[in-house]
Scaffold this active site. Structure first.
Site, PDB file in Angstrom:
ATOM      1  N   GLN A 173       0.832  -1.193   0.000  1.00 17.90           N
ATOM      2  CA  GLN A 173       0.000   0.000   0.000  1.00 17.90           C
ATOM      3  C   GLN A 173       0.874   1.254   0.000  1.00 17.90           C
ATOM      4  O   GLN A 173       1.861   1.339   0.728  1.00 17.90           O
ATOM      5  CB  GLN A 173      -0.976   0.001   1.161  1.00 17.90           C
ATOM      6  CG  GLN A 173      -0.387  -0.204   2.537  1.00 17.90           C
ATOM      7  CD  GLN A 173      -1.463  -0.247   3.609  1.00 17.90           C
ATOM      8  OE1 GLN A 173      -2.611   0.134   3.398  1.00 17.90           O
ATOM      9  NE2 GLN A 173      -1.111  -0.729   4.780  1.00 17.90           N
ATOM     10  N   HIS A 195      -3.205   0.004  -3.402  1.00 13.87           N
ATOM     11  CA  HIS A 195      -4.124   0.456  -2.365  1.00 13.87           C
ATOM     12  C   HIS A 195      -4.537   1.909  -2.619  1.00 13.87           C
ATOM     13  O   HIS A 195      -5.685   2.221  -2.803  1.00 13.87           O
ATOM     14  CB  HIS A 195      -3.527   0.294  -0.957  1.00 13.87           C
ATOM     15  CG  HIS A 195      -4.491   0.621   0.142  1.00 13.87           C
ATOM     16  ND1 HIS A 195      -4.686   1.898   0.614  1.00 13.87           N
ATOM     17  CD2 HIS A 195      -5.312  -0.167   0.879  1.00 13.87           C
ATOM     18  CE1 HIS A 195      -5.589   1.896   1.586  1.00 13.87           C
ATOM     19  NE2 HIS A 195      -5.986   0.647   1.759  1.00 13.87           N
ATOM     20  N   ASP A 238      -8.331   0.827  -2.806  1.00 14.08           N
ATOM     21  CA  ASP A 238      -9.311   1.030  -1.738  1.00 14.08           C
ATOM     22  C   ASP A 238      -9.879   2.435  -1.855  1.00 14.08           C
ATOM     23  O   ASP A 238      -9.137   3.429  -1.782  1.00 14.08           O
ATOM     24  CB  ASP A 238      -8.634   0.836  -0.376  1.00 14.08           C
ATOM     25  CG  ASP A 238      -9.634   0.738   0.769  1.00 14.08           C
ATOM     26  OD1 ASP A 238     -10.825   1.055   0.558  1.00 14.08           O
ATOM     27  OD2 ASP A 238      -9.222   0.346   1.876  1.00 14.08           O
ATOM     28  N   GLU A 273     -11.861  -1.976  -3.602  1.00 11.03           N
ATOM     29  CA  GLU A 273     -12.243  -2.269  -2.219  1.00 11.03           C
ATOM     30  C   GLU A 273     -13.134  -1.150  -1.674  1.00 11.03           C
ATOM     31  O   GLU A 273     -12.852   0.024  -1.842  1.00 11.03           O
ATOM     32  CB  GLU A 273     -10.980  -2.399  -1.364  1.00 11.03           C
ATOM     33  CG  GLU A 273     -11.248  -2.727   0.086  1.00 11.03           C
ATOM     34  CD  GLU A 273      -9.970  -2.974   0.874  1.00 11.03           C
ATOM     35  OE1 GLU A 273     -10.028  -2.873   2.113  1.00 11.03           O
ATOM     36  OE2 GLU A 273      -8.919  -3.249   0.258  1.00 11.03           O
ATOM     37  N   ASP A 307     -14.815  -4.532   2.792  1.00  9.01           N
ATOM     38  CA  ASP A 307     -13.961  -4.085   3.898  1.00  9.01           C
ATOM     39  C   ASP A 307     -14.832  -3.516   5.014  1.00  9.01           C
ATOM     40  O   ASP A 307     -15.095  -4.173   6.013  1.00  9.01           O
ATOM     41  CB  ASP A 307     -12.953  -3.050   3.409  1.00  9.01           C
ATOM     42  CG  ASP A 307     -12.054  -2.522   4.524  1.00  9.01           C
ATOM     43  OD1 ASP A 307     -12.071  -3.103   5.624  1.00  9.01           O
ATOM     44  OD2 ASP A 307     -11.340  -1.542   4.305  1.00  9.01           O
ATOM     45  N   GLN A 329     -11.836  -8.730   2.702  1.00 11.96           N
ATOM     46  CA  GLN A 329     -10.628  -8.426   3.461  1.00 11.96           C
ATOM     47  C   GLN A 329     -10.819  -8.931   4.879  1.00 11.96           C
ATOM     48  O   GLN A 329     -11.784  -8.559   5.556  1.00 11.96           O
ATOM     49  CB  GLN A 329     -10.278  -6.940   3.534  1.00 11.96           C
ATOM     50  CG  GLN A 329      -9.010  -6.792   4.374  1.00 11.96           C
ATOM     51  CD  GLN A 329      -8.475  -5.392   4.579  1.00 11.96           C
ATOM     52  OE1 GLN A 329      -7.457  -5.218   5.235  1.00 11.96           O
ATOM     53  NE2 GLN A 329      -9.110  -4.393   4.025  1.00 11.96           N
ATOM     54  N   LYS A 331      -9.432  -8.369   8.029  1.00  8.46           N
ATOM     55  CA  LYS A 331      -8.581  -7.346   8.637  1.00  8.46           C
ATOM     56  C   LYS A 331      -8.182  -7.811  10.030  1.00  8.46           C
ATOM     57  O   LYS A 331      -8.911  -7.647  10.996  1.00  8.46           O
ATOM     58  CB  LYS A 331      -9.323  -6.004   8.655  1.00  8.46           C
ATOM     59  CG  LYS A 331      -8.444  -4.846   9.058  1.00  8.46           C
ATOM     60  CD  LYS A 331      -9.098  -3.510   8.739  1.00  8.46           C
ATOM     61  CE  LYS A 331      -8.891  -3.126   7.300  1.00  8.46           C
ATOM     62  NZ  LYS A 331      -9.306  -1.728   7.016  1.00  8.46           N
TER      63      LYS A 331
END
Length: 425
Positions: A173, A195, A238, A273, A307, A329, A331
């Site tokens: 990212q 990202h 994202d 995302e 996400d 995702q 996380k």
């Protein structure tokens, strides 16, 4: 091998806590920080330093096992637990959790993490996800040390998973430095990038999505120029719900925009995302599923990654069961104990949904290394390079832990080798 004592130390993470609500509301950059008042409870500023707690277990043979409690960059947002500050939570760990661990036999990771995960505070609440995350890392490390195995081998054994001696694609990212850091990721030949932190409509996405379109076109050309003919990474961006904001959650308008993104990214595969934030688990599942089905109808192959509102193991099961996204995702800090990440990957793969062992730039090196062992054992589609936003440090930590572990596992399988060409392809 027993745990004879537990201590805890305060630490810093690889990034910062950011107030997502304030940033989405227009908090402006001021150098590396932000101007404006915080909006999420617990924040003293829109951006403040990330904090962690190391849970350290002393084993009866003198070895030390540890894990790091840490929470994500956007703590308190999207249904997550509140801000995690060391001074507030070290006393809780030492007074309420440590006594339950001392004297325990390090004979089974699953048994011990089950004990830690299900502990209830005297006030009836569950422990913060960050605490469960760090304690579970320490337990996994402790069991591995007691059994003289890698953490990967402990997971393989206890979950009865097959050993695969191949690396897992690493997702880097870039943070806000999405041009120079993209170059770094390309030079390092990351499997997935960038990202890009598209968390504001006006300054990053564009009111009609034009800024992101320009960036995707630039990124594609940069990869083809710097990467050569053999390098074709996956693009994963994202957008923090900003596409939904810009296009007023209109599925039809978003589908049209995704078609433009797909064209800009070609010939590279693209994942988006968090295209929108519906404000609840049920709403997010409904909107993502609607968008995914509309994209399939138009034969647009951009994948959707869940996400926001897909935080816990139970949430992930709901998203997977609904087939609401192409990938979830997972996380890691949001799920609490690391065993929940293991089980979430297994569940997603069982039902044909892509699994991404993610986490946060706002973790520590310990969390990054533990995630490598989880990934090597469970085989997700990709895992995050973490912590930090600088590409180099997080990628080094994750890549090198993966390379070391695979080399050891190959040695034990009688496949001693000094070649790791798969990492550079």
């Amino acid at each position: 091998m027993k745990i004879v004592d537990v201590v805890a130390s305060p630490g810093l993470t690889g990034f910062y806590f950011d107030d997502q609500m304030a940033i989405k509301g227009g908090a402006a950059h001021d150098g590396f920080t932000y101007n404006g008042e915080p909006r999420t409870p617990g924040f003293r500023a829109v951006r403040q330093r990330g904090e962690s707690i190391s849970v350290i277990m002393i084993l009866e043979d003198g070895q030390v096992a540890s894990g790091d409690c840490a929470a994500v960059q956007y703590s308190g947002a999207g249904g997550r637990d509140p801000l995690f500050l060391a001074k507030d939570f070290i006393p809780i760990i030492m007074e309420e959790i440590a006594p339950k661990l001392v004297g325990q036999e390090l004979d089974s990771f699953r048994r011990l993490v089950g004990l830690a995960e299900n502990l209830i505070r005297p006030n009836g609440e569950r422990y913060h996800t960050a605490i469960r995350y760090g304690v579970s890392q320490a337990i996994l490390d402790g069991v591995a040390k007691a059994k003289k195995k890698t953490m990967t081998e402990v997971i393989l054994e206890e979950y009865k998973l097959p050993l695969v001696l191949e690396p897992v694609p690493i997702f880097t990212q870039t943070g806000d430095d999405r041009y120079d850091n993209a170059d770094k990721a390309i030079i390092k030949r990351a499997g997935v990038l960038p990202h890009a932190l598209i968390n504001n409509v006006e300054t990053k996405l564009g009111k009609n999505g034009e800024l992101l379109l320009d960036y995707v076109e630039w990124l594609k050309n940069r990869i083809l120029t710097l990467g050569g003919d053999s390098y074709r990474p996956v693009l994963h961006i994202d957008v923090y719900g900003t596409i939904g904001i810009a296009f007023e959650d209109s599925t039809e308008r978003m589908v049209d925009y995704f078609a433009k993104l797909e064209k800009a990214a070609a010939p590279l595969h693209l994942r988006i995302e968090g295209p929108m934030d519906a404000g609840s688990v049920e709403g997010q599942i409904e909107q993502l599923k609607s968008l995914r089905e509309a994209l399939k109808t138009k034969n647009i192959k951009v994948e959707i990654v869940a996400d926001e509102w897909c935080n816990t193991y139970e949430d992930i099961v709901k998203f997977v069961d609904a087939q609401a996204a192409d990938m979830v995702q997972i996380k890691t800090p949001d799920l609490g104990g690391i065993q929940n990440t293991i089980e979430a990957v297994i569940y997603a793969k069982k039902y044909g949904v892509g699994a991404y062992v993610g986490g946060s730039c706002n973790e520590t090196d310990a969390g990054g290394r533990t995630a490598v062992h989880v990934s090597l054992a469970t085989r997700p589609d990709q895992m995050l390079a973490k912590p930090g936003m600088g590409v180099d440090e997080g990628y080094m930590i994750v890549h090198n832990e993966m390379s070391r572990t695979l080399t050891v596992l190959k040695y034990r399988e009688g496949k001693k080798t000094h070649s790791e060409e798969a990492f550079w392809s």
